[in-house]
Design an enzyme around this catalytic site. Structure first.
Site, PDB file in Angstrom:
ATOM      1  N   HIS A  52       0.776  -1.223   0.006  1.00  0.00           N
ATOM      2  CA  HIS A  52      -0.238   0.157  -0.030  1.00  0.00           C
ATOM      3  C   HIS A  52       1.053   1.159  -0.093  1.00  0.00           C
ATOM      4  O   HIS A  52       1.948   1.286   0.346  1.00  0.00           O
ATOM      5  CB  HIS A  52      -0.964   0.147   1.182  1.00  0.00           C
ATOM      6  CG  HIS A  52      -1.981  -1.059   1.243  1.00  0.00           C
ATOM      7  ND1 HIS A  52      -2.944  -0.804   2.165  1.00  0.00           N
ATOM      8  CD2 HIS A  52      -1.993  -2.093   0.387  1.00  0.00           C
ATOM      9  CE1 HIS A  52      -3.892  -1.963   1.910  1.00  0.00           C
ATOM     10  NE2 HIS A  52      -3.410  -2.706   1.151  1.00  0.00           N
ATOM     11  N   GLU A  54       0.856   3.932   1.864  1.00  0.00           N
ATOM     12  CA  GLU A  54       1.548   4.383   3.174  1.00  0.00           C
ATOM     13  C   GLU A  54       2.576   3.396   3.579  1.00  0.00           C
ATOM     14  O   GLU A  54       3.728   3.801   4.130  1.00  0.00           O
ATOM     15  CB  GLU A  54       0.339   4.172   4.273  1.00  0.00           C
ATOM     16  CG  GLU A  54      -0.806   5.072   3.987  1.00  0.00           C
ATOM     17  CD  GLU A  54      -1.961   4.283   3.243  1.00  0.00           C
ATOM     18  OE1 GLU A  54      -3.162   4.593   3.606  1.00  0.00           O
ATOM     19  OE2 GLU A  54      -1.694   3.473   2.282  1.00  0.00           O
ATOM     20  N   CYS A  82      -5.926   1.923   5.507  1.00  0.00           N
ATOM     21  CA  CYS A  82      -6.570   0.804   6.345  1.00  0.00           C
ATOM     22  C   CYS A  82      -6.201   0.421   7.656  1.00  0.00           C
ATOM     23  O   CYS A  82      -5.255   1.171   7.988  1.00  0.00           O
ATOM     24  CB  CYS A  82      -6.585  -0.410   5.150  1.00  0.00           C
ATOM     25  SG  CYS A  82      -4.889  -0.950   5.344  1.00  0.00           S
ATOM     26  N   CYS A  85      -2.224  -0.314   7.729  1.00  0.00           N
ATOM     27  CA  CYS A  85      -1.699   1.199   7.340  1.00  0.00           C
ATOM     28  C   CYS A  85      -1.563   1.930   8.708  1.00  0.00           C
ATOM     29  O   CYS A  85      -0.650   2.633   9.162  1.00  0.00           O
ATOM     30  CB  CYS A  85      -1.952   1.606   5.950  1.00  0.00           C
ATOM     31  SG  CYS A  85      -1.630   0.688   4.746  1.00  0.00           S
TER      32      CYS A  85
END
Length: 148
Positions: A52, A54, A82, A85
């Site tokens: 992801h 992040e 999410c 993260c």
């Protein structure tokens, strides 16, 4: 300045679209206002569900600063982090989390498990959501409309 950093994260999200990735971009800024890293989702390209924006930004920023603590840094991300993260941002000691679009289905900050309300989150960054909300949301909705 917030809008400028989010604009950079939005540019990253647009790059993700070009690569067939879910359009989430992230920018980490230090306490001097310098962008120390910017990236976007790379889950499809890396074949890695943890890639992801992040997570990648945290890794890159830690490499750049040679520290696992980013306590004088802020992250600007186009979508509410999410749970995975959000917890990684807590472990990295990110000072502030700025995000664009809210994620009622998979978010982990204002939605879902609301990670920073739990005792397991030892560090609770300041969170500001809804930055350039319409633009961030449109990138995502346009992407998923084309997928259907």
């Amino acid at each position: 300045m917030t809008e400028n950093y989010m604009a950079q994260a939005i540019k990253m999200a647009h790059q993700a679209v070009k690569m067939g990735e879910v359009p989430v971009g992230a920018v980490i800024v230090n306490d001097k206002g310098e962008v120390i890293t910017q990236t976007h989702n790379l889950c499809e390209i890396y074949g890695d569900p943890t890639a992801h924006a992040e997570m990648l930004a945290i890794k890159m920023a830690c490499e750049q600063t040679k520290s696992q603590r980013l306590d004088n840094c802020d992250i600007y991300v186009t979508l509410e982090p999410c749970p995975m993260c959000a917890m990684a941002l807590s472990h990295a000691r990110i000072r502030r989390v700025y995000f664009g679009a809210y994620d009622p289905k998979s978010g982990g900050v204002d939605h879902g498990p609301q990670i920073y309300t739990h005792a397991a989150a030892h560090h609770k960054p300041e969170v500001i959501g809804g930055i350039q909300l319409k633009e961030c949301g449109k990138i995502l909705s346009d992407f998923f409309l084309k997928k259907r």
